[in-house]
Structures are given as structure tokens and as C-alpha cells.
Design a protein around this motif. Structure first.
Motif, PDB file in Angstrom:
ATOM      1  N   VAL A   1      -3.356   4.960  -9.661  1.00 47.95           N
ATOM      2  CA  VAL A   1      -3.552   4.728  -8.222  1.00 47.95           C
ATOM      3  C   VAL A   1      -3.143   5.957  -7.404  1.00 47.95           C
ATOM      4  CG1 VAL A   1      -3.316   2.241  -8.414  1.00 47.95           C
ATOM      5  CG2 VAL A   1      -1.289   3.632  -8.012  1.00 47.95           C
ATOM      6  N   ARG A   2      -3.080   7.124  -8.067  1.00 45.12           N
ATOM      7  CA  ARG A   2      -2.712   8.328  -7.321  1.00 45.12           C
ATOM      8  C   ARG A   2      -3.848   8.737  -6.387  1.00 45.12           C
ATOM      9  NH1 ARG A   2      -1.313  11.980 -12.374  1.00 45.12           N
ATOM     10  NH2 ARG A   2      -3.134  10.825 -13.111  1.00 45.12           N
TER      11      ARG A   2
ATOM     12  N   ALA B   1      -0.102   1.325  -2.989  1.00 47.31           N
ATOM     13  CA  ALA B   1       0.177   2.767  -3.022  1.00 47.31           C
ATOM     14  C   ALA B   1      -0.279   3.455  -1.745  1.00 47.31           C
ATOM     15  CB  ALA B   1      -0.518   3.400  -4.227  1.00 47.31           C
ATOM     16  N   ALA B   2      -1.362   2.969  -1.129  1.00 44.88           N
ATOM     17  CA  ALA B   2      -1.904   3.617   0.065  1.00 44.88           C
ATOM     18  C   ALA B   2      -1.093   3.302   1.308  1.00 44.88           C
ATOM     19  CB  ALA B   2      -3.361   3.196   0.255  1.00 44.88           C
ATOM     20  N   GLY B   3      -0.484   2.100   1.365  1.00 48.08           N
ATOM     21  CA  GLY B   3       0.298   1.736   2.524  1.00 48.08           C
ATOM     22  C   GLY B   3      -0.556   1.255   3.681  1.00 48.08           C
TER      23      GLY B   3
ATOM     24  N   ALA C   1      -4.675   1.926   5.491  1.00 48.45           N
ATOM     25  CA  ALA C   1      -5.683   2.418   4.562  1.00 48.45           C
ATOM     26  C   ALA C   1      -7.047   1.828   4.908  1.00 48.45           C
ATOM     27  CB  ALA C   1      -5.304   2.044   3.132  1.00 48.45           C
ATOM     28  N   SER C   2      -8.082   2.610   4.697  1.00 50.33           N
ATOM     29  CA  SER C   2      -9.439   2.167   4.975  1.00 50.33           C
ATOM     30  C   SER C   2      -9.863   1.104   3.972  1.00 50.33           C
ATOM     31  CB  SER C   2     -10.398   3.365   4.910  1.00 50.33           C
ATOM     32  OG  SER C   2     -11.731   2.945   4.756  1.00 50.33           O
TER      33      SER C   2
ATOM     34  N   SER D   1     -12.804   2.304   1.831  1.00 47.91           N
ATOM     35  CA  SER D   1     -12.384   3.248   0.800  1.00 47.91           C
ATOM     36  C   SER D   1     -11.679   2.528  -0.345  1.00 47.91           C
ATOM     37  CB  SER D   1     -11.462   4.311   1.392  1.00 47.91           C
ATOM     38  OG  SER D   1     -10.951   5.161   0.387  1.00 47.91           O
ATOM     39  N   LEU D   2     -10.800   1.584  -0.018  1.00 42.77           N
ATOM     40  CA  LEU D   2     -10.117   0.811  -1.054  1.00 42.77           C
ATOM     41  C   LEU D   2     -11.127   0.037  -1.900  1.00 42.77           C
ATOM     42  CD1 LEU D   2      -7.037  -0.636   0.882  1.00 42.77           C
ATOM     43  CD2 LEU D   2      -6.973   1.061  -0.954  1.00 42.77           C
TER      44      LEU D   2
ATOM     45  N   ARG E   1     -12.857   2.488  -4.333  1.00 45.88           N
ATOM     46  CA  ARG E   1     -11.936   2.978  -5.363  1.00 45.88           C
ATOM     47  C   ARG E   1     -11.570   1.884  -6.354  1.00 45.88           C
ATOM     48  NH1 ARG E   1      -6.739   5.571  -3.183  1.00 45.88           N
ATOM     49  NH2 ARG E   1      -6.539   6.125  -5.388  1.00 45.88           N
TER      50      ARG E   1
ATOM     51  N   LEU F   1      -3.836  -0.327  -5.575  1.00 44.34           N
ATOM     52  CA  LEU F   1      -4.279   0.753  -4.695  1.00 44.34           C
ATOM     53  C   LEU F   1      -3.795   0.536  -3.269  1.00 44.34           C
ATOM     54  CD1 LEU F   1      -7.943   1.126  -5.974  1.00 44.34           C
ATOM     55  CD2 LEU F   1      -6.206   2.920  -6.032  1.00 44.34           C
ATOM     56  N   ALA F   2      -3.888  -0.701  -2.785  1.00 43.06           N
ATOM     57  CA  ALA F   2      -3.442  -0.997  -1.430  1.00 43.06           C
ATOM     58  C   ALA F   2      -1.945  -0.783  -1.282  1.00 43.06           C
ATOM     59  CB  ALA F   2      -3.814  -2.434  -1.062  1.00 43.06           C
TER      60      ALA F   2
END
Length: 272
Positions: free
Chosen positions: A271-272, A218-220, A223-224, A227-228, A231, A215-216
Motif C-alpha cells: 500500500v505504499r 495508509a492514505a489517510g 484521499a481521492s 484513485s483509491l 488502486r 489503501l485507505a
């Protein structure tokens, strides 16, 4: 005016890392083939290796292959200049069928393949080591794996279902898993320890950790963290921080900016 100084030669990277899809015959058992090469004129590379729920076969330079067992904690790898490594990363649960050994016996260990599967080691030891260029080593490893492991018995349906369920339910509770698969907790633990080297709870933690890394990535940047954490399946950011300290020996800010998931080429996480 004096002549302009020549432009500095482009700096070569200290190391290169690559992941390749497995051959078709091994897509059910392998996450990927991977390779790493450090520059001959570079410095020693100090690289953390994070728990990923997998077992790897490693070919390092011209040495005999090594088995890296399922990890429960991070370790620090020190890579000398000029080192070439080829790895085959097996999906969680495939150790027993591929190597013919209880995976829990390999937990947190690196051991010669000949000590685990002598017949397989005889086939694997010289063919990859004798190749010079890294691309040739990878190609030879791909051929050997497809030739010798395509008929390896898969994990039983309970183990496969367990891995899938734990990966897909980061917020789930392990006690729900037995009901979902119609198996007792004792049976589930026994089978998973033998096949993957972990209890269901430990495997759940590691798959959740790898989901967070995916997830991290994909988020770049930016990212919060809270939130990560949610999720990925953690109760809150503090829970995530404790888990990363335990599994990776790092803080979220330090780790998530640079680490990707070792399971990116598997189809475990959305991870979309």
C-alpha cells in the motif's frame, strides 16, 4: 473569587482494540492475535464486523471458545460493557488443516468450537477463560495455539497459490488463475471451497475489499475515492460503491474514514 472547579477527570476510552503478531511457530497460519475490551461502566458498543476471508477462534469473557466462519457479508456485533474478547485470526485457507472441517460448512456462521473440533475445544475451553486480566488471556491463548496448532497441516500448494495470486492481482480475472496455477476451474473451486469457504470469485472480491481498506488507511483523510478505487482493483468508483454496499452495507465516504484492513499484519498488500 470562588475556588476554581477541579479539572474533569480524563475520560476513559469506551473500548480498546489491539493486534499482536503471532508466535513464530504460527506465522504461516495466523494473521494475528487480537484483543478487545469494553469499559465496565460504558455503554453497549455496536460494531460492524466486515468480511476479511479469515476464520477466527474467539474467547469471550469466561465462555467456551467460538469459531467465526468465513464471512460473505458484514454483521453487527453488540458488545456489552465489561466484555473481554481474545481472537486468533487464521489466514485464508487454513481452516481445514486447523479445525479438520470443510470451511464452506462454517460460512457466515458463529458456532461453538466443541461442535467443530471437540478435542481442540477440551484443550482451549478453560485455560483462557480462567485468566482475569486481558493481557493474561492473550498470553494463555498464544501458548495454547503454539502448543496445539504448530503442526497443523498447511493448505495444499494450489490453495496457497490461489490466495496469493488473488491478493496480488486485484485487476486480474479468475479465469486467468487456473492457467497460472495449471489447474482446472472445477478442481480450483472444489479445493478453495473446502480450505477457505469461498469460490475463487468471492475470495477475490473480499481480498480486493480488504486491499481497499488497507489503501485507505495508509492514505489517510482526504484521499481521492476514484484513485483509491482504481488502486484497489475496481473498474471505477461506481463499481467500488456497489461492492461496498454489498459487502459492508455502507458507502465509501462513511466506511473508509474509519475502517482499517483486518489483514494489515499479513503480507498480502503493498500500500505504499
Amino acid at each position: 473569587m470562588p475556588p476554581a472547579a477541579p479539572a474533569p477527570e480524563a475520560a476513559r476510552p469506551a473500548s480498546s482494540y489491539r493486534e499482536d503478531a503471532p508466535p513464530p511457530a504460527l506465522r504461516e497460519s495466523l494473521v494475528c492475535l487480537w484483543s478487545h475490551e469494553s469499559a465496565a461502566d460504558g455503554a453497549e458498543i455496536v460494531q460492524p464486523v466486515l468480511p476479511d476471508a479469515c476464520v477466527d477462534i474467539l474467547w469471550i469473557n469466561d465462555a467456551d471458545p467460538v469459531v467465526a466462519g468465513p464471512a460473505t457479508r458484514a454483521l453487527v456485533a453488540r458488545v456489552a460493557p465489561g466484555t473481554k474478547v481474545v481472537g486468533a485470526r487464521f489466514r485464508p485457507g487454513w481452516c481445514a488443516g486447523v479445525l479438520g472441517v470443510d470451511a464452506s460448512e462454517l460460512r457466515d456462521l458463529h458456532v461453538p468450537l466443541r461442535d467443530v473440533a471437540p478435542a481442540l475445544a477440551r484443550s482451549f475451553s478453560s485455560a483462557v477463560a480462567d485468566r482475569g486480566p486481558l493481557v493474561d488471556k492473550v498470553a494463555e491463548a498464544r501458548l495454547l495455539l503454539a502448543r496445539h496448532l504448530a503442526d497443523a497441516p498447511p493448505p495444499d500448494a494450489t490453495v496457497r497459490g490461489t490466495v496469493r495470486w488473488l491478493a496480488a492481482h486485484p485487476h486480474g480475472r479468475v479465469h486467468e488463475l487456473g492457467r497460472a496455477l495449471y489447474v482446472s476451474p472445477r478442481q480450483l473451486q472444489r479445493r478453495l471451497l473446502a480450505a477457505a469457504g469461498y469460490t475463487p470469485k468471492t475470495l477475490h472480491r473480499i481480498l480486493r475489499f480488504q486491499r481497499l481498506l488497507a489503501l485507505a488507511g495508509a492514505a489517510g483523510a482526504g484521499a481521492s475515492l476514484s484513485s483509491l478505487a482504481l488502486r484497489a482493483g475496481y473498474a471505477d468508483q461506481a463499481h467500488m460503491t456497489r461492492e461496498l454496499r454489498d459487502l459492508a452495507g455502507s458507502t465509501p465516504a462513511a466506511l473508509l474514514a474509519r475502517a482499517g484492513s483486518a489483514l494489515d499484519m499479513a503480507d498480502f498488500f503493498d500500500v505504499r
